[in-house]
Design a protein around this motif. Structure first.
Motif, PDB file in Angstrom:
ATOM      1  N   ARG A  67     -15.455  19.634  10.700  1.00  0.00           N
ATOM      2  CA  ARG A  67     -14.121  19.433  10.124  1.00  0.00           C
ATOM      3  C   ARG A  67     -13.831  17.959   9.867  1.00  0.00           C
ATOM      4  NH1 ARG A  67      -9.670  23.011  10.134  1.00  0.00           N
ATOM      5  NH2 ARG A  67     -10.762  24.453  11.496  1.00  0.00           N
ATOM      6  N   ARG A  93      -6.154  24.683   5.233  1.00  0.00           N
ATOM      7  CA  ARG A  93      -7.071  24.138   6.232  1.00  0.00           C
ATOM      8  C   ARG A  93      -6.332  23.149   7.116  1.00  0.00           C
ATOM      9  NH1 ARG A  93     -12.227  24.468   6.782  1.00  0.00           N
ATOM     10  NH2 ARG A  93     -12.340  22.451   7.820  1.00  0.00           N
ATOM     11  N   LEU A  94      -6.549  23.251   8.404  1.00  0.00           N
ATOM     12  CA  LEU A  94      -5.988  22.272   9.314  1.00  0.00           C
ATOM     13  C   LEU A  94      -6.678  20.931   9.077  1.00  0.00           C
ATOM     14  CD1 LEU A  94      -5.748  24.419  12.558  1.00  0.00           C
ATOM     15  CD2 LEU A  94      -3.891  23.656  11.066  1.00  0.00           C
ATOM     16  N   LEU A  95      -5.885  19.874   9.045  1.00  0.00           N
ATOM     17  CA  LEU A  95      -6.403  18.545   8.775  1.00  0.00           C
ATOM     18  C   LEU A  95      -6.470  17.730  10.065  1.00  0.00           C
ATOM     19  CD1 LEU A  95      -4.384  17.864   5.512  1.00  0.00           C
ATOM     20  CD2 LEU A  95      -6.869  18.162   5.647  1.00  0.00           C
ATOM     21  N   ASN A 109       3.895  19.007   4.008  1.00  0.00           N
ATOM     22  CA  ASN A 109       3.425  20.387   3.971  1.00  0.00           C
ATOM     23  C   ASN A 109       4.589  21.347   3.776  1.00  0.00           C
ATOM     24  OD1 ASN A 109       1.433  22.586   4.451  1.00  0.00           O
ATOM     25  ND2 ASN A 109       2.707  22.942   6.259  1.00  0.00           N
ATOM     26  N   HIS A 111       5.831  25.150   4.341  1.00  0.00           N
ATOM     27  CA  HIS A 111       5.486  26.287   5.201  1.00  0.00           C
ATOM     28  C   HIS A 111       6.549  27.377   5.068  1.00  0.00           C
ATOM     29  CE1 HIS A 111       3.587  28.473   8.405  1.00  0.00           C
ATOM     30  NE2 HIS A 111       4.689  28.484   9.108  1.00  0.00           N
ATOM     31  N   ASP A 148       0.001  14.286  12.311  1.00  0.00           N
ATOM     32  CA  ASP A 148      -1.112  14.386  13.265  1.00  0.00           C
ATOM     33  C   ASP A 148      -1.663  15.806  13.255  1.00  0.00           C
ATOM     34  OD1 ASP A 148       1.467  14.283  15.752  1.00  0.00           O
ATOM     35  OD2 ASP A 148       0.604  16.044  14.760  1.00  0.00           O
ATOM     36  N   GLY A 150      -1.142  18.299  15.062  1.00  0.00           N
ATOM     37  CA  GLY A 150      -0.265  19.412  15.438  1.00  0.00           C
ATOM     38  C   GLY A 150      -0.078  20.350  14.257  1.00  0.00           C
ATOM     39  N   ASP A 152       2.296  22.602  12.055  1.00  0.00           N
ATOM     40  CA  ASP A 152       3.660  22.967  11.642  1.00  0.00           C
ATOM     41  C   ASP A 152       4.706  22.425  12.598  1.00  0.00           C
ATOM     42  OD1 ASP A 152       2.473  26.193  10.543  1.00  0.00           O
ATOM     43  OD2 ASP A 152       2.685  24.310   9.451  1.00  0.00           O
TER      44      ASP A 152
HETATM   45  N1  LIG Z   1      -2.951  18.915  11.069  1.00  0.00           N
HETATM   46  C1  LIG Z   1      -2.327  19.796  10.273  1.00  0.00           C
HETATM   47  N2  LIG Z   1      -2.952  20.266   9.200  1.00  0.00           N
HETATM   48  C2  LIG Z   1      -2.312  21.145   8.380  1.00  0.00           C
HETATM   49  C3  LIG Z   1      -1.025  21.590   8.696  1.00  0.00           C
HETATM   50  C4  LIG Z   1      -0.383  21.060   9.849  1.00  0.00           C
HETATM   51  O1  LIG Z   1       0.785  21.399  10.155  1.00  0.00           O
HETATM   52  N3  LIG Z   1      -1.065  20.175  10.613  1.00  0.00           N
HETATM   53  N4  LIG Z   1      -0.409  22.563   7.907  1.00  0.00           N
HETATM   54  C5  LIG Z   1      -1.359  23.339   7.164  1.00  0.00           C
HETATM   55  C6  LIG Z   1      -0.761  24.451   6.402  1.00  0.00           C
HETATM   56  N5  LIG Z   1      -0.575  25.513   7.379  1.00  0.00           N
HETATM   57  C7  LIG Z   1       0.693  25.843   7.764  1.00  0.00           C
HETATM   58  O2  LIG Z   1       1.711  25.382   7.218  1.00  0.00           O
HETATM   59  C8  LIG Z   1      -1.713  26.084   7.969  1.00  0.00           C
HETATM   60  C9  LIG Z   1      -2.759  26.501   7.160  1.00  0.00           C
HETATM   61  C10 LIG Z   1      -3.901  27.033   7.739  1.00  0.00           C
HETATM   62  C11 LIG Z   1      -4.014  27.139   9.113  1.00  0.00           C
HETATM   63  C12 LIG Z   1      -5.277  27.641   9.713  1.00  0.00           C
HETATM   64  O3  LIG Z   1      -5.301  28.116  10.837  1.00  0.00           O
HETATM   65  N6  LIG Z   1      -6.355  27.480   8.950  1.00  0.00           N
HETATM   66  C13 LIG Z   1      -7.694  27.870   9.436  1.00  0.00           C
HETATM   67  C14 LIG Z   1      -8.449  28.536   8.312  1.00  0.00           C
HETATM   68  C15 LIG Z   1      -7.637  29.717   7.798  1.00  0.00           C
HETATM   69  C16 LIG Z   1      -8.268  30.272   6.527  1.00  0.00           C
HETATM   70  O4  LIG Z   1      -9.217  29.663   5.998  1.00  0.00           O
HETATM   71  O5  LIG Z   1      -7.757  31.325   6.075  1.00  0.00           O
HETATM   72  C17 LIG Z   1      -8.464  26.620   9.825  1.00  0.00           C
HETATM   73  O6  LIG Z   1      -8.165  25.535   9.271  1.00  0.00           O
HETATM   74  O7  LIG Z   1      -9.391  26.779  10.640  1.00  0.00           O
HETATM   75  C18 LIG Z   1      -2.961  26.750   9.930  1.00  0.00           C
HETATM   76  C19 LIG Z   1      -1.803  26.212   9.351  1.00  0.00           C
HETATM   77  C20 LIG Z   1      -2.267  22.470   6.345  1.00  0.00           C
HETATM   78  N7  LIG Z   1      -2.944  21.595   7.272  1.00  0.00           N
END
Ligand SMILES: Nc1nc2c(c(=O)[nH]1)N[C@@H](CN(C=O)c1ccc(C(=O)N[C@@H](CCC(=O)O)C(=O)O)cc1)CN2
Ligand SMILES: NCC(=O)N[C@@H]1O[C@H](COP(=O)([O-])[O-])[C@@H](O)[C@H]1O
Length: 201
Positions: A67, A93-95, A109, A111, A148, A150, A152
């Motif tokens: 990641r 994708r979580l960043l 973001n 949501h 960061d 975290g 949402d």
């Molecule tokens: N560090 C952060 N990154 C992101 C956030 C955040 O709040 N903090 N928001 C997301 C968007 N989002 C909710 O608003 C969100 C999107 C996806 C996931 C998640 O669990 N993704 C999985 C993969 C899911 C899939 O591919 O279907 C993952 O990344 O492993 C959680 C929250 C954008 N990024």
């Protein structure tokens, strides 16, 4: 001042991207979308970008990438467009800080739930189910900063309640939520652009 430059990250349909593009096209939003980036090559939002003449870029994660490595490459790609604001509009994708740390205070973001409710994926469906269990009376949407790793929980910029009606199907609730999102996201971006211009004055 040159127009505020946006980079929009998507993973799917892109109806919120379309709301941004439409608001720019009508002059409501004094900005330009410098690129649309998707982690999914089949995201319809890429087609929306192409039709609007906006660079549409697919950035898939290689199987040998973790990641953090992916996020570093994604950050380098985004930085190349010199964005004033990075909009996560259905970016699924979580960043990590490898990305977020490169753009402090500039990642927002959208949501489809209220703060502290239904973080993560499938938020609308989870709200619909909670309503029919009698646990909630309404749902909502929010736009927040992403400072960061975290999920949402970043500082809220704007939020709005969305009504759930007893007769709603899930699809009808989704349509109502998305319609509210389109309006709130454009309003929020406009608000942030105004703030940036005031800071630069
Ligand atoms: N560090 C952060 N990154 C992101 C956030 C955040 O709040 N903090 N928001 C997301 C968007 N989002 C909710 O608003 C969100 C999107 C996806 C996931 C998640 O669990 N993704 C999985 C993969 C899911 C899939 O591919 O279907 C993952 O990344 O492993 C959680 C929250 C954008 N990024
Ligand atoms: N957790 C993040 C999340 O669920 N984001 C949601 O993805 C949808 C994208 O729709 P779109 O592709 O039509 O703009 C939107 O409802 C957005 O809030």
């Amino acid at each position: 001042m040159t127009q505020a430059g946006l980079v929009v990250l998507i993973s799917g349909n892109g109806s919120n991207l379309q709301a941004i593009l439409d608001a720019i096209s009508t002059g409501e939003l004094p900005a330009e979308v410098r690129a649309v980036i998707s982690n999914k090559k089949d995201a319809y939002g890429l087609e929306r970008a192409r039709k609007a003449g906006v660079p549409a870029v697919v950035k898939s994660r290689r199987s040998d990438q973790n990641r953090a490595e992916y996020d570093t490459e994604l950050a380098n790609l985004v930085a190349g467009y010199q964005p004033d604001l990075i909009v996560l509009a259905g970016w699924m994708r979580l960043l990590t800080l490898n990305f977020l740390g490169r753009f402090p205070g500039r990642v927002i973001n959208l949501h489809p739930a209220l703060p502290g409710m239904f973080p993560g994926v499938d938020a609308i469906e989870r709200a619909y189910e909670a309503y029919h269990r009698g646990e909630i009376k309404y749902t909502g949407i929010m736009v927040h900063y992403v400072p960061d790793e975290g999920v949402d929980i970043g500082p809220i910029i704007n939020q709005q309640i969305v009504e759930i009606r007893p007769s709603d199907t899930l699809e009808e609730l989704e349509m109502r939520v998305h319609a509210c999102e389109h309006e709130l996201l454009v309003k929020t971006i406009q608000q942030l652009i105004n703030q940036m211009e005031e800071e630069d004055a």
